[in-house]
Design a protein around this motif. Structure first.
Motif, PDB file in Angstrom:
ATOM      1  N   ILE A  12       3.981   5.167   0.830  1.00 26.51           N
ATOM      2  CA  ILE A  12       2.796   4.514   1.393  1.00 26.51           C
ATOM      3  C   ILE A  12       2.175   3.672   0.292  1.00 26.51           C
ATOM      4  CG2 ILE A  12       0.551   4.849   2.473  1.00 26.51           C
ATOM      5  CD1 ILE A  12       1.598   7.567   3.454  1.00 26.51           C
ATOM      6  N   MET A  13       2.125   2.344   0.515  1.00 30.75           N
ATOM      7  CA  MET A  13       1.727   1.406  -0.523  1.00 30.75           C
ATOM      8  C   MET A  13       0.411   0.709  -0.187  1.00 30.75           C
ATOM      9  SD  MET A  13       4.691   1.799  -1.955  1.00 30.75           S
ATOM     10  CE  MET A  13       6.289   2.343  -1.350  1.00 30.75           C
ATOM     11  N   THR A  14      -0.414   0.510  -1.201  1.00 35.69           N
ATOM     12  CA  THR A  14      -1.652  -0.251  -1.039  1.00 35.69           C
ATOM     13  C   THR A  14      -1.841  -1.142  -2.257  1.00 35.69           C
ATOM     14  OG1 THR A  14      -2.666   1.572   0.182  1.00 35.69           O
ATOM     15  CG2 THR A  14      -4.140  -0.117  -0.673  1.00 35.69           C
ATOM     16  N   ARG A  15      -2.081  -2.414  -2.014  1.00 36.15           N
ATOM     17  CA  ARG A  15      -2.377  -3.350  -3.105  1.00 36.15           C
ATOM     18  C   ARG A  15      -3.891  -3.316  -3.330  1.00 36.15           C
ATOM     19  NH1 ARG A  15      -2.026  -9.919  -2.814  1.00 36.15           N
ATOM     20  NH2 ARG A  15      -2.263 -10.363  -5.021  1.00 36.15           N
ATOM     21  N   GLU A  16      -4.322  -2.651  -4.379  1.00 39.36           N
ATOM     22  CA  GLU A  16      -5.754  -2.481  -4.614  1.00 39.36           C
ATOM     23  C   GLU A  16      -6.384  -3.714  -5.236  1.00 39.36           C
ATOM     24  OE1 GLU A  16      -6.678   1.089  -6.675  1.00 39.36           O
ATOM     25  OE2 GLU A  16      -5.941   2.374  -5.044  1.00 39.36           O
ATOM     26  N   ARG A  17      -5.631  -4.403  -6.069  1.00 39.72           N
ATOM     27  CA  ARG A  17      -6.115  -5.638  -6.704  1.00 39.72           C
ATOM     28  C   ARG A  17      -4.938  -6.587  -6.828  1.00 39.72           C
ATOM     29  NH1 ARG A  17      -8.026  -2.242 -11.216  1.00 39.72           N
ATOM     30  NH2 ARG A  17      -6.546  -3.462 -12.487  1.00 39.72           N
ATOM     31  N   PRO A  18      -5.187  -7.862  -7.095  1.00 41.04           N
ATOM     32  CA  PRO A  18      -4.060  -8.777  -7.288  1.00 41.04           C
ATOM     33  C   PRO A  18      -3.133  -8.361  -8.416  1.00 41.04           C
ATOM     34  CG  PRO A  18      -6.077 -10.005  -6.947  1.00 41.04           C
ATOM     35  CD  PRO A  18      -6.482  -8.567  -7.093  1.00 41.04           C
ATOM     36  N   ASP A  19      -3.654  -7.549  -9.361  1.00 42.97           N
ATOM     37  CA  ASP A  19      -2.843  -7.158 -10.513  1.00 42.97           C
ATOM     38  C   ASP A  19      -2.493  -5.675 -10.515  1.00 42.97           C
ATOM     39  OD1 ASP A  19      -5.381  -6.229 -10.940  1.00 42.97           O
ATOM     40  OD2 ASP A  19      -5.461  -6.753 -13.058  1.00 42.97           O
ATOM     41  N   LEU A  20      -2.707  -4.968  -9.392  1.00 42.34           N
ATOM     42  CA  LEU A  20      -2.448  -3.525  -9.393  1.00 42.34           C
ATOM     43  C   LEU A  20      -2.023  -3.036  -8.009  1.00 42.34           C
ATOM     44  CD1 LEU A  20      -4.422  -0.773 -11.199  1.00 42.34           C
ATOM     45  CD2 LEU A  20      -3.876  -0.485  -8.790  1.00 42.34           C
ATOM     46  N   VAL A  21      -0.908  -2.300  -7.984  1.00 42.25           N
ATOM     47  CA  VAL A  21      -0.416  -1.662  -6.774  1.00 42.25           C
ATOM     48  C   VAL A  21      -0.433  -0.156  -6.991  1.00 42.25           C
ATOM     49  CG1 VAL A  21       1.579  -1.319  -5.273  1.00 42.25           C
ATOM     50  CG2 VAL A  21       1.086  -3.589  -6.175  1.00 42.25           C
ATOM     51  N   ARG A  22      -1.016   0.565  -6.028  1.00 41.88           N
ATOM     52  CA  ARG A  22      -1.025   2.017  -6.106  1.00 41.88           C
ATOM     53  C   ARG A  22      -0.332   2.564  -4.859  1.00 41.88           C
ATOM     54  NH1 ARG A  22      -4.022   4.742  -9.456  1.00 41.88           N
ATOM     55  NH2 ARG A  22      -5.503   3.016  -9.650  1.00 41.88           N
ATOM     56  N   TRP A  23       0.528   3.549  -5.075  1.00 39.53           N
ATOM     57  CA  TRP A  23       1.248   4.085  -3.933  1.00 39.53           C
ATOM     58  C   TRP A  23       1.485   5.574  -4.077  1.00 39.53           C
ATOM     59  CZ3 TRP A  23       5.626   5.883  -6.183  1.00 39.53           C
ATOM     60  CH2 TRP A  23       6.132   5.199  -7.295  1.00 39.53           C
ATOM     61  N   VAL A  24       1.718   6.209  -2.921  1.00 40.08           N
ATOM     62  CA  VAL A  24       1.993   7.640  -2.861  1.00 40.08           C
ATOM     63  C   VAL A  24       3.356   7.841  -2.223  1.00 40.08           C
ATOM     64  CG1 VAL A  24       1.263   9.865  -1.923  1.00 40.08           C
ATOM     65  CG2 VAL A  24      -0.460   8.207  -2.690  1.00 40.08           C
ATOM     66  N   SER A  25       4.198   8.638  -2.861  1.00 38.11           N
ATOM     67  CA  SER A  25       5.533   8.929  -2.354  1.00 38.11           C
ATOM     68  C   SER A  25       5.542  10.316  -1.726  1.00 38.11           C
ATOM     69  CB  SER A  25       6.550   8.860  -3.497  1.00 38.11           C
ATOM     70  OG  SER A  25       7.863   9.057  -3.000  1.00 38.11           O
ATOM     71  N   THR A  26       5.970  10.392  -0.460  1.00 41.77           N
ATOM     72  CA  THR A  26       5.997  11.668   0.259  1.00 41.77           C
ATOM     73  C   THR A  26       7.373  11.898   0.869  1.00 41.77           C
ATOM     74  OG1 THR A  26       5.277  10.668   2.347  1.00 41.77           O
ATOM     75  CG2 THR A  26       3.553  11.396   0.832  1.00 41.77           C
ATOM     76  N   ASP A  27       7.576  13.083   1.440  1.00 41.83           N
ATOM     77  CA  ASP A  27       8.849  13.432   2.106  1.00 41.83           C
ATOM     78  C   ASP A  27      10.048  13.136   1.208  1.00 41.83           C
ATOM     79  OD1 ASP A  27       7.374  14.110   4.381  1.00 41.83           O
ATOM     80  OD2 ASP A  27       7.495  12.080   5.177  1.00 41.83           O
ATOM     81  N   ARG A  28       9.919  13.457  -0.058  1.00 44.87           N
ATOM     82  CA  ARG A  28      10.967  13.114  -1.016  1.00 44.87           C
ATOM     83  C   ARG A  28      12.054  14.193  -1.029  1.00 44.87           C
ATOM     84  NH1 ARG A  28       8.071  11.872  -6.544  1.00 44.87           N
ATOM     85  NH2 ARG A  28       7.331  14.001  -6.222  1.00 44.87           N
TER      86      ARG A  28
END
Length: 342
Positions: A283-299
């Motif tokens: 699950i990915m979210t672009r928080e700023r033009p210079d930063l992407v934060r994401w959470v990896s699940t069901d791995r």
């Protein structure tokens, strides 16, 4: 190497990206002129719209005005009480009340979006029913325009024409490059630094402009450990974005992306060189033009479920200042001038 499997799992999440904010919503049609189906192929000047067609085009004009003003109430009034809307992503609304609710949510999430249209045909099925087909284009304040094909059924009830049914489809004429434009912000260099590993990512257009190509290099405790090449493209059969990856040890994988509002949910699967498998939902979210934060699940790695909830960041690396260029010499013919990837 003992660190490889955790890094493969971690890279499953890197190999996907967030998209732009939510979809503009319901998009029936409008155009400046209608082309009569009966006149197709006829010689001589194409006749103008009939009085009946002008009535339908007038409804389209009213729709455009209400949509561009963000007036959900006025827009919903153009629909019949039992109207049905099916959007290109499968969203389904039945009844004026639900249509009005959807429109209000659309305008709240996409303030300032504008709509434009190209009517391809208007055909009267009966004196009280008309079918209109064409293409709609919604342009948000930020981000690329979205083109879709539509079919609208108008019905006349108690002397008033109303929208009874709307069906949308993705526009197959949109070239792959335009599908990827919303991800063009990825172009450049990115970095993730962990306690004992560093991942560097470079993104660029392919020479034909139909794919985004990303290269990943991984260092573990300062030593080269893994490299990956990825292509991001549009799958016209699945009608969604996909990615394909190949790593330096002989592994490969692919991802399928689905948008959920301002997030991307990416189902990713990989095969490691020895034949074991790995998969994850990211699950990915672009928080700023210079930063992407994401959470990896069901791995799942090699049949074993890994712990969920891992959060990672990818930070843009500032561009190094290039050599000074004389503006007078930097023409379109100059090798240093900006170019379209096409």
């Amino acid at each position: 190497m003992s660190f490889r499997k955790p890094w493969i799992t971690l890279l499953l999440a890197f190999l996907s990206v967030p998209g732009s904010p939510g979809d503009p919503g319901i998009r029936p049609a409008h155009a400046q002129d209608a082309t009569r189906t009966e006149a197709a192929g006829a010689r001589g000047p194409t006749p103008g719209p009939t009085a009946e067609e002008k009535t339908i085009l007038g409804l389209d004009e009213a729709f455009v005005q209400a949509y561009n003003n963000g007036d959900a109430k006025a827009l919903a009034a153009l629909f019949a009480e039992d109207a049905e809307v099916v959007e290109d992503d499968g969203s389904h609304y039945r009844g004026r009340a639900l249509v009005a609710k959807s429109l209000a949510e659309t305008f709240e999430a996409n303030k300032g979006a504008k709509i434009a249209f190209d009517v391809e045909s208007i055909r009267f099925l009966t004196p009280d029913a008309a079918k209109e087909e064409g293409r709609s284009i919604v342009t948000p304040v930020k981000g690329p325009a979205v083109s879709r094909l539509y079919t609208v059924l108008y019905v006349r009830r108690e002397g008033r024409w109303l929208i009874a049914d709307v069906r949308e489809e993705r526009d197959p004429s949109v070239p792959p490059h335009e599908r990827l434009e919303e991800l063009s912000w990825l172009i450049g260099d990115w970095l993730d630094e962990g306690d004992d590993a560093v991942v560097r990512v470079n993104c660029r257009w392919s020479e034909d402009g139909n794919f985004l190509i990303r290269s990943f290099t991984v260092k573990h405790q300062g030593k080269p450990a893994l490299s990956i090449i990825q292509r991001i493209g549009w799958d016209p059969l699945a009608k969604q974005l996909r990615s394909w990856e190949f790593d330096s040890e002989g592994g490969f994988g692919e991802g399928r992306w689905t948008r959920d509002g301002d997030r991307w949910i990416v189902k990713h699967a990989a095969v490691q060189p020895e034949g074991s498998t790995a998969s994850a939902t990211n699950i990915m979210t672009r928080e700023r033009p210079d930063l992407v934060r994401w959470v990896s699940t069901d791995r799942i790695v090699d049949g074993r479920r890994e712990s969920d909830g891992a959060t990672y960041t990818l930070v843009r690396v500032p561009s190094s200042p290039g050599p000074k260029v004389d503006d007078k010499k930097a023409t379109s013919e100059s090798p240093d001038a900006p170019r379209s990837p096409r």
